[in-house]
Design a protein around this motif. Structure first.
Motif, PDB file in Angstrom:
ATOM      1  N   UNK A 126      21.487 -15.264 -15.156  1.00  0.00           N
ATOM      2  CA  UNK A 126      21.878 -14.021 -14.503  1.00  0.00           C
ATOM      3  C   UNK A 126      21.383 -12.779 -15.245  1.00  0.00           C
ATOM      4  N   UNK A 127      20.855 -12.970 -16.465  1.00  0.00           N
ATOM      5  CA  UNK A 127      20.375 -11.827 -17.251  1.00  0.00           C
ATOM      6  C   UNK A 127      18.851 -11.787 -17.351  1.00  0.00           C
ATOM      7  N   UNK A 128      18.166 -12.653 -16.633  1.00  0.00           N
ATOM      8  CA  UNK A 128      16.703 -12.656 -16.674  1.00  0.00           C
ATOM      9  C   UNK A 128      16.189 -11.397 -15.983  1.00  0.00           C
ATOM     10  N   UNK A 129      15.391 -10.591 -16.678  1.00  0.00           N
ATOM     11  CA  UNK A 129      14.919  -9.333 -16.076  1.00  0.00           C
ATOM     12  C   UNK A 129      13.863  -9.579 -15.006  1.00  0.00           C
ATOM     13  N   UNK A 194       9.951 -21.660 -15.382  1.00  0.00           N
ATOM     14  CA  UNK A 194       9.627 -21.917 -13.985  1.00  0.00           C
ATOM     15  C   UNK A 194      10.009 -20.691 -13.158  1.00  0.00           C
ATOM     16  N   UNK A 195       9.499 -20.618 -11.933  1.00  0.00           N
ATOM     17  CA  UNK A 195       9.732 -19.436 -11.103  1.00  0.00           C
ATOM     18  C   UNK A 195      11.197 -19.211 -10.785  1.00  0.00           C
ATOM     19  N   UNK A 196      11.900 -20.295 -10.453  1.00  0.00           N
ATOM     20  CA  UNK A 196      13.286 -20.133 -10.032  1.00  0.00           C
ATOM     21  C   UNK A 196      14.259 -20.993 -10.836  1.00  0.00           C
ATOM     22  N   UNK A 197      13.831 -21.482 -11.984  1.00  0.00           N
ATOM     23  CA  UNK A 197      14.701 -22.322 -12.800  1.00  0.00           C
ATOM     24  C   UNK A 197      15.577 -21.501 -13.724  1.00  0.00           C
ATOM     25  N   UNK A 198      16.486 -22.167 -14.422  1.00  0.00           N
ATOM     26  CA  UNK A 198      17.440 -21.461 -15.282  1.00  0.00           C
ATOM     27  C   UNK A 198      16.909 -21.138 -16.678  1.00  0.00           C
ATOM     28  N   UNK A 199      15.747 -21.680 -17.040  1.00  0.00           N
ATOM     29  CA  UNK A 199      15.313 -21.565 -18.431  1.00  0.00           C
ATOM     30  C   UNK A 199      14.422 -20.358 -18.641  1.00  0.00           C
ATOM     31  N   UNK A 201      13.425 -17.409 -22.062  1.00  0.00           N
ATOM     32  CA  UNK A 201      13.596 -17.110 -23.487  1.00  0.00           C
ATOM     33  C   UNK A 201      13.019 -15.738 -23.801  1.00  0.00           C
ATOM     34  N   UNK A 202      13.734 -15.010 -24.669  1.00  0.00           N
ATOM     35  CA  UNK A 202      13.192 -13.770 -25.194  1.00  0.00           C
ATOM     36  C   UNK A 202      12.484 -14.099 -26.511  1.00  0.00           C
ATOM     37  N   UNK A 203      11.214 -13.740 -26.585  1.00  0.00           N
ATOM     38  CA  UNK A 203      10.394 -14.087 -27.738  1.00  0.00           C
ATOM     39  C   UNK A 203      10.452 -12.983 -28.785  1.00  0.00           C
ATOM     40  N   UNK A 204      10.482 -13.401 -30.031  1.00  0.00           N
ATOM     41  CA  UNK A 204      10.472 -12.469 -31.158  1.00  0.00           C
ATOM     42  C   UNK A 204       9.381 -12.919 -32.130  1.00  0.00           C
ATOM     43  N   UNK A 205       8.488 -12.030 -32.468  1.00  0.00           N
ATOM     44  CA  UNK A 205       7.380 -12.346 -33.375  1.00  0.00           C
ATOM     45  C   UNK A 205       7.539 -11.512 -34.641  1.00  0.00           C
ATOM     46  N   UNK A 206       7.588 -12.192 -35.771  1.00  0.00           N
ATOM     47  CA  UNK A 206       7.662 -11.522 -37.067  1.00  0.00           C
ATOM     48  C   UNK A 206       6.519 -12.029 -37.939  1.00  0.00           C
ATOM     49  N   UNK A 207       6.327 -11.389 -39.060  1.00  0.00           N
ATOM     50  CA  UNK A 207       5.300 -11.822 -40.003  1.00  0.00           C
ATOM     51  C   UNK A 207       5.943 -12.041 -41.365  1.00  0.00           C
TER      52      UNK A 207
END
Length: 310
Positions: A126-129, A194-199, A201-207
């Protein structure tokens, strides 16, 4: 009828009833026991043992290009060092200008290198932008990393442990270092699997500066004789070598069917011929796959699938 004769008949009748009851119980027990099916599968390998054994890098940028770079550097007597990963499979057979080699790796130290690390936080459906990226929109190196992090998340951290540093994937290979992940283009973005699936993820890239193991690859020369190399292949890569004369007629018929139709199966108890064939193929009574057979001047891949019906 005298008493002794009447007693004898009573004993005989009781014994017969007991025997019948025992047969009935055994039949019921047999019927309730699971039946185990053994399926022998074979697949023809349309290459010679030497061609099958020789290693060829793929044509993809993620794995193939680094492997070709490494082979070009080590053949015939060079060295190639990478940090944090091995560029070639160990003990692979390769050929160069008529000489056959085997690839080797040794650890030659450590070096501190700044690496991009990627982490993925699950996002509730429900929080997917609305501007979430699709997995298919990422290039292969980036999409692969997201899939690995997804598997790690869904398994509760039980998978991909050897590819991760804690909960982060470390970008090391050249194609990974040229990806959207390394550039920071998707840092902070949400990716849907997937287009309409529940999965998602917000990605975070650090070094981070990591102490990376140095792996140095080289090629060990084996022989410049094709005949001798063939002997090496048979000794190290071919699991079973059989001739028709090595098998009884029944076992030979079972193997012929497996080769012709791709499979041969029996339900326990196994026939003598099939049991003999499994022994000749060095198969026990457990599922096994990826074996190689040389039979009648042909190479086959074979395996055994054991199914315990419930």
């Amino acid at each position: 009828m005298d008493a002794s004769r009447r007693h004898a008949l009573q004993v005989a009748g009781a014994t017969a009833l007991t025997a019948l009851a025992g047969c009935s119980a055994n039949s019921a027990l047999d019927a309730s026991e699971p039946e185990t099916t053994y399926t022998l599968s074979t697949d023809s390998v349309d290459r010679s043992p030497i061609e099958h054994a020789l290693y060829e890098p793929g044509d993809d940028a993620l794995f193939g290009e680094p492997e070709r770079t490494a082979l070009d550097a080590i053949l015939p007597d060079g060295r190639h060092t990478t940090y944090g990963y091995q560029p070639l499979p160990d003990d692979a057979y390769v050929e160069d200008d008529g000489t056959y080699y085997q690839t080797k790796h040794v650890v030659t130290g450590r070096e501190r290198i700044e690496r991009p690390l990627v982490r993925a936080d699950p996002v509730p459906e429900q929080e997917i932008p609305a501007d979430a990226l699709s997995l298919d929109s990422l290039n292969r190196p980036s999409a692969r990393v997201v899939k690995i992090l997804h598997g790690h998340s869904q398994s509760g951290g039980r998978t991909a442990g050897d590819l991760l540093r804690g909960d982060a994937y470390v970008l090391r290979r050249p194609a990974e270092l040229d990806s959207e992940l390394a550039s920071g283009d998707v840092d902070g973005r949400v990716v849907r699997l997937t287009e309409d699936g529940p999965w998602a993820y917000r990605l975070h890239v650090t070094r981070e500066s990591l102490a990376e193991t140095a792996y140095t690859a080289f090629a060990l020369a084996l022989t410049d004789s094709r005949t001798r190399f063939r002997d090496i292949v048979f000794a190290s890569r071919i699991d079973t070598t059989l001739a028709p004369a090595d098998l009884s007629a029944a076992a030979r018929d079972d193997l012929t069917q497996a080769i012709t139709e791709g499979t041969y199966r029996e339900t326990a108890a196994l026939s003598d011929g099939f049991g003999e064939l499994l022994t000749a193929l060095d198969l026990g009574r457990e599922s096994t796959n990826g074996r190689l057979l040389w039979y009648q001047n042909r190479l086959y891949r074979y395996g055994l699938y054991v199914d315990d019906a419930k």
